[in-house]
Design an enzyme around this catalytic site. Structure first.
Site, PDB file in Angstrom:
ATOM      1  N   ARG A 151       0.818  -1.214   0.000  1.00  7.59           N
ATOM      2  CA  ARG A 151       0.000   0.000   0.000  1.00  7.59           C
ATOM      3  C   ARG A 151       0.855   1.270   0.000  1.00  7.59           C
ATOM      4  NH1 ARG A 151      -2.648  -3.622   3.522  1.00  7.59           N
ATOM      5  NH2 ARG A 151      -1.686  -2.682   5.359  1.00  7.59           N
ATOM      6  N   ARG A 152       2.020   1.183  -0.641  1.00  2.00           N
ATOM      7  CA  ARG A 152       2.947   2.314  -0.680  1.00  2.00           C
ATOM      8  C   ARG A 152       3.354   2.671  -2.114  1.00  2.00           C
ATOM      9  NH1 ARG A 152       6.918   0.209   4.260  1.00  2.00           N
ATOM     10  NH2 ARG A 152       5.310   0.167   5.883  1.00  2.00           N
ATOM     11  N   CYS A 203      -0.384  20.890 -10.073  1.00  3.84           N
ATOM     12  CA  CYS A 203      -1.805  20.848  -9.686  1.00  3.84           C
ATOM     13  C   CYS A 203      -2.216  19.411  -9.371  1.00  3.84           C
ATOM     14  CB  CYS A 203      -2.666  21.437 -10.797  1.00  3.84           C
ATOM     15  SG  CYS A 203      -2.350  23.183 -11.111  1.00  3.84           S
ATOM     16  N   ASN A 231      -8.154  22.751  -9.556  1.00  3.29           N
ATOM     17  CA  ASN A 231      -8.567  22.343 -10.905  1.00  3.29           C
ATOM     18  C   ASN A 231      -9.574  23.322 -11.488  1.00  3.29           C
ATOM     19  OD1 ASN A 231     -10.688  20.518 -12.658  1.00  3.29           O
ATOM     20  ND2 ASN A 231      -8.563  19.948 -12.994  1.00  3.29           N
ATOM     21  N   ASN A 250      -7.118  16.468 -17.173  1.00  8.68           N
ATOM     22  CA  ASN A 250      -6.306  15.873 -16.110  1.00  8.68           C
ATOM     23  C   ASN A 250      -6.773  14.471 -15.764  1.00  8.68           C
ATOM     24  OD1 ASN A 250      -6.075  19.094 -14.459  1.00  8.68           O
ATOM     25  ND2 ASN A 250      -4.627  18.148 -15.860  1.00  8.68           N
ATOM     26  N   HIS A 272     -12.845  24.922  -9.309  1.00  7.02           N
ATOM     27  CA  HIS A 272     -13.296  26.296  -9.518  1.00  7.02           C
ATOM     28  C   HIS A 272     -13.678  26.598 -10.970  1.00  7.02           C
ATOM     29  CE1 HIS A 272      -8.832  26.140  -9.660  1.00  7.02           C
ATOM     30  NE2 HIS A 272      -9.002  26.811 -10.786  1.00  7.02           N
TER      31      HIS A 272
END
Length: 279
Positions: free
Chosen positions: A133-134, A154, A180, A189, A219
């Protein structure tokens, strides 16, 4: 209505009706005016790629080919050199973020990937133990920010997990994004990192699973409200676009090319809209 179109419409309504105004905004329009925005926080979406749910709207055309070329510039080329992006891939718009006359965007994105051997460590980690889980990509490196100027990333963190279902192994991915621009960059993205997820899955011969997408600040800029209303007036396509990666299982991550991707059944509503970008 397709999931991606419904989420897009719901997010536009939510921002316009319930969003708050930015304060002390950093971005500027080309005319020098401050680019203020209305935003919401903590936007989350889940797509099951294995069931044909892809995060791309049909309410306007999305430049998916350029988006994938940009992704390869970051994770295959591992450079912030604009000449590579412009001359090899024909993508020009990143010049807006050039640092001075350096010809690059600073120690950011692809340069950060190379500086910290991020892809090498990720692929090595998934090879040694896919269930670890890394298995994480993290572009938010303070040492890099201190070393050079440049746009802070971003979309900065991606986490990968595998699931065994019967005889199949599915690769899931979670993309975390600090900021975003909903109307312009949201689906660009998302689909970029779906493409990255697909490339990694092909590298290991796994199936694509679920894609989780978290945006901290989602936004709409104050010069885009008319475009937002236009998008809300449109009727989504009845087609269900699906991104395919046409290479055999086991294809090396670094051998995959832009032309190996195919977006099928994509019939977005036209005409395209124009946006004055906030830089």
């Amino acid at each position: 209505m397709r999931k991606a179109d419904k989420i897009f419409i719901d997010n536009i309504h939510n921002i316009l009706e319930n969003g708050v105004w930015s304060e002390n905004a950093r971005p500027k329009y080309k005319d020098g005016k401050t680019a203020n925005s209305k935003y919401i926080t903590g936007a989350f979406a889940e797509y099951d790629l294995s069931k044909g749910e892809f995060p791309i709207t049909t309410l306007r055309p999305i430049a998916i080919k350029s988006a994938i070329k940009e992704l390869l510039w970051i994770y295959q080329e591992q450079t912030s050199d604009l000449a590579v992006l412009e001359e090899k891939y024909g993508v020009k718009y990143w010049s807006e973020w050039e640092v001075g006359d350096s010809g690059n965007i600073g120690l950011r994105y692809g340069a950060t990937v190379k500086q910290h051997d991020i892809m090498g460590k990720l692929l090595d980690g998934l090879t040694k133990n896919p269930w670890n889980r890394r298995n994480i990509i993290n572009l938010w490196q303070y040492a890099d920010f201190e070393a050079s100027e440049g746009l802070l990333p971003c979309a900065f963190m991606t986490m990968f997990d595998v699931r065994r279902v019967g005889e199949d192994i599915f690769l899931d991915a979670t993309l975390t994004q600090r900021s975003n621009d909903m109307l312009v960059a949201h689906h660009i993205n998302a689909m970029q990192y779906v493409a990255l997820q697909m490339m990694i899955a092909k590298h290991f011969g796994w199936k694509i699973g679920k894609f989780f997408y978290f945006v901290n600040n989602l936004h709409i800029y104050d010069n885009q409200f008319d475009n937002a209303k236009e998008l809300l007036s449109r009727t989504p396509s009845e087609k269900n676009p699906i991104l395919k990666l046409n290479v055999p299982d086991g294809t090396n991550f670094f051998d995959i090319k832009p032309e190996d991707f195919e977006l099928v059944d994509y019939e977005p509503v036209k005409p395209q809209l124009t946006f004055d970008l906030a830089i």
